[in-house]
Design an enzyme around this catalytic site. Structure first.
Site, PDB file in Angstrom:
ATOM      1  N   GLU A  90      18.124  -6.743 -15.809  1.00 21.10           N
ATOM      2  CA  GLU A  90      18.261  -6.239 -14.443  1.00 21.10           C
ATOM      3  C   GLU A  90      19.716  -5.890 -14.140  1.00 21.10           C
ATOM      4  O   GLU A  90      20.019  -4.833 -13.579  1.00 21.10           O
ATOM      5  CB  GLU A  90      17.746  -7.271 -13.442  1.00 21.10           C
ATOM      6  CG  GLU A  90      17.697  -6.766 -12.018  1.00 21.10           C
ATOM      7  CD  GLU A  90      17.084  -7.774 -11.053  1.00 21.10           C
ATOM      8  OE1 GLU A  90      17.089  -7.482  -9.847  1.00 21.10           O
ATOM      9  OE2 GLU A  90      16.612  -8.842 -11.504  1.00 21.10           O
ATOM     10  N   GLY A 124      17.012 -10.173  -2.955  1.00 22.41           N
ATOM     11  CA  GLY A 124      16.605 -11.266  -2.092  1.00 22.41           C
ATOM     12  C   GLY A 124      16.574 -12.599  -2.804  1.00 22.41           C
ATOM     13  O   GLY A 124      16.823 -13.644  -2.202  1.00 22.41           O
ATOM     14  N   ALA A 125      16.272 -12.585  -4.123  1.00 24.34           N
ATOM     15  CA  ALA A 125      16.113 -13.835  -4.864  1.00 24.34           C
ATOM     16  C   ALA A 125      17.215 -14.103  -5.875  1.00 24.34           C
ATOM     17  O   ALA A 125      17.414 -15.242  -6.285  1.00 24.34           O
ATOM     18  CB  ALA A 125      14.756 -13.846  -5.575  1.00 24.34           C
ATOM     19  N   GLN A 148      23.380 -10.370  -9.541  1.00 25.18           N
ATOM     20  CA  GLN A 148      23.784 -10.047 -10.905  1.00 25.18           C
ATOM     21  C   GLN A 148      25.230  -9.569 -10.970  1.00 25.18           C
ATOM     22  O   GLN A 148      25.701  -8.870 -10.077  1.00 25.18           O
ATOM     23  CB  GLN A 148      22.897  -8.942 -11.501  1.00 25.18           C
ATOM     24  CG  GLN A 148      21.509  -9.377 -11.874  1.00 25.18           C
ATOM     25  CD  GLN A 148      20.609  -9.579 -10.665  1.00 25.18           C
ATOM     26  OE1 GLN A 148      20.010 -10.633 -10.484  1.00 25.18           O
ATOM     27  NE2 GLN A 148      20.507  -8.563  -9.803  1.00 25.18           N
TER      28      GLN A 148
END
Length: 496
Positions: A169, A209-210, A213
């Site tokens: 990600e 939101g969680a 990076q």
């Protein structure tokens, strides 16, 4: 006996027709050249199934590619209705149905003849990674099946669902930002594609939101293989440091902050230092402790609802935020951030996007302000009374109470966590887009994927030079005129 006037005219006209016709034939045969027609356009679809929402992106690129990698551009961005698909565990069918609207927009854009060959992917990010209990994993499987059912029923080539790991990600977002900034490939004045100097590469700071990076190319080797992502793009190799901090996204940090306050409250009332003074609300406790990032259970005998009052104390808010980090695990280590996570020394410029950008944009801090100005602005905002804040920002009601906590959290993460300082702060730019393209992992994923999609060479065709073609048309006209003139002489000229 000499030729008559009629015979002489006929001879001249027929000779002219033969000469111009032969010249035209020679021009078209000898001067024809081979040209390459423009390559076909390929399309790809990527769904970004995040923790708070799902977005669809359509990308396109010329089929001939450039040194094995597509020159990709964004053709469509669409946000699906409702929240993230991980929120549909109680009714998985709705997860698939929520994607139909954006999928129909994508199919309307892509030529129908190419639907069957358009690769389509769905990447589930941190929201799905948090579904780890047995019950949640079962719900995750049902969600995946429903999403696959809807996408498989469409006319696109749905290839796979991706449970995107944090390393990817962050690394794909790094590809995106450097690509749209022209740091991976540039079109030169000489009409050729070229690789820019490596010094132009920038780091990527992403916050959902969680999770959040951090990705960049360090000045030396990456010593922890688990944080290294390697790519070959446009014929060049890249080694990128990338790490994802699960439970350090904006929404989960806010949940963890409130949960700690609940644990410390022995009544039905909690004073929140990050909420503005004068703020008061009653919140249900059960959903708060259902988050996998909240590692404690609801206190025994606690009421179902909790009344929260704002204290408007930014100093106490920073102290509460710091308790979410384990800084002591990195003491004495230069290449460590927090929670014992390895990170090489910072290098180069960084682009901060997603919730980094949204928070600082609300606070009007995306114009390169100094660190002192940023600190002063956030603290001043946190100390404003709630009634004044409500009146000043009537259009931001949904997240208004949380911008103080979000701003102070971002400062704590960047300065104490990642290691930015007053000297390196100017290297961070807060942006939502670059080059007119949304910044996120999806473009980087599709661009890297084009390495595995076969290229299609441009079609070859015989064509004429424009000047030769124009001369040929004139000669054809002369030939026809001469032939028609000869026919007229033969039919209409009076007999001798």
């Amino acid at each position: 006996m000499g030729l008559s006037w009629k015979e002489g005219v006929l001879t001249i006209l027929l000779g002219a027709a033969a000469a111009s016709g032969l010249t035209t034939l020679i021009l078209f045969l000898v001067e024809a050249t081979s040209i390459l027609l423009p390559a076909d356009t390929k399309f790809g679809i990527v769904f970004d199934a995040g923790s708070s929402h799902t977005s669809l992106f359509v990308y396109k690129w010329p089929a001939d590619k450039e040194n094995n990698t597509g020159v990709v551009s964004q053709a469509l961005a669409c946000q699906a209705e409702g929240s993230g698909i991980s929120s549909y565990t109680s009714d998985p069918a709705l997860a698939g149905e929520s994607l139909r609207g954006c999928l129909e927009e994508a199919l309307a854009l892509i030529p129908e003849a190419q639907h069957r060959e358009t690769p389509t992917f769905l990447g589930a990010t941190a929201g799905m990674r948090l579904l780890s209990s047995e019950e949640q994993l079962s719900g995750r499987a049902h969600l995946s099946l429903e999403v696959a059912r809807v996408l498989s029923q469409s006319s696109v080539d749905f290839l796979r669902r991706l449970a995107l790991v944090g390393l990817d990600e962050g690394a794909f977002a790094w590809i995106t930002i450097n690509y749209v900034l022209g740091s991976l490939l540039q079109y030169t004045f000489s009409g050729e594609w070229a690789r820019p100097p490596e010094a132009t590469l920038v780091g990527a700071l992403d916050m959902g939101g969680a999770s959040t990076q951090m990705s960049f190319v360090p000045g030396g080797p990456i010593l922890d293989a688990s944080t290294k992502a390697s790519f070959i793009l446009y014929g060049s190799s890249y080694s990128v440091y990338s790490h994802s901090y699960l439970c350090f996204g904006r929404d989960e940090v806010l949940n963890r902050l409130l949960a700690r306050l609940v644990q410390g409250s022995h009544s039905g009332l909690a004073r929140h230092p990050c909420y503005h003074s004068g703020y008061r609300a009653t919140v249900p406790l059960a959903p708060l402790f259902e988050s996998p990032c909240v590692h404690t259970s609801m206190p025994p005998g606690a009421a179902q609802n909790l009344t929260v009052e704002g204290a408007g104390n930014p100093g106490a808010c920073v102290s509460a935020i710091r308790e979410l980090f384990n800084f002591s695990s990195c003491e004495g280590q230069a290449d460590c951030t927090f929670d014992g996570v390895y990170q090489p020394l910072l290098q180069g410029r960084f682009y901060a996007f997603s919730n980094f950008y949204y928070t600082f944009h609300f606070l009007n801090l995306t114009s390169g302000q100094t660190l002192d100005t940023v600190n002063a602005t956030v603290w001043e905002f946190c100390q404003r009374p709630w009634k004044l804040v409500e009146v000043s920002y009537p259009e931001h009601t949904s997240w208004l109470r949380d911008y103080c906590a979000s701003g102070l959290y971002i400062l704590t993460l960047l300065l104490e966590g990642y290691g930015f300082s007053e000297e390196t702060w100017p290297s961070i730019e807060f942006r939502r887009q670059a080059g007119g393209t949304d910044i996120g992992w999806t473009l980087g994923y599709m661009l890297n994927l084009t390495n595995m999609i076969p290229a299609k060479a441009p079609a070859m065709k015989q064509a004429e030079n424009y000047g030769i073609w124009a001369a040929g048309i004139v000669l054809v006209g002369l030939t026809l005129g001469a032939i028609l003139g000869a026919a007229a002489v033969q039919l209409l000229w009076p007999r001798d």
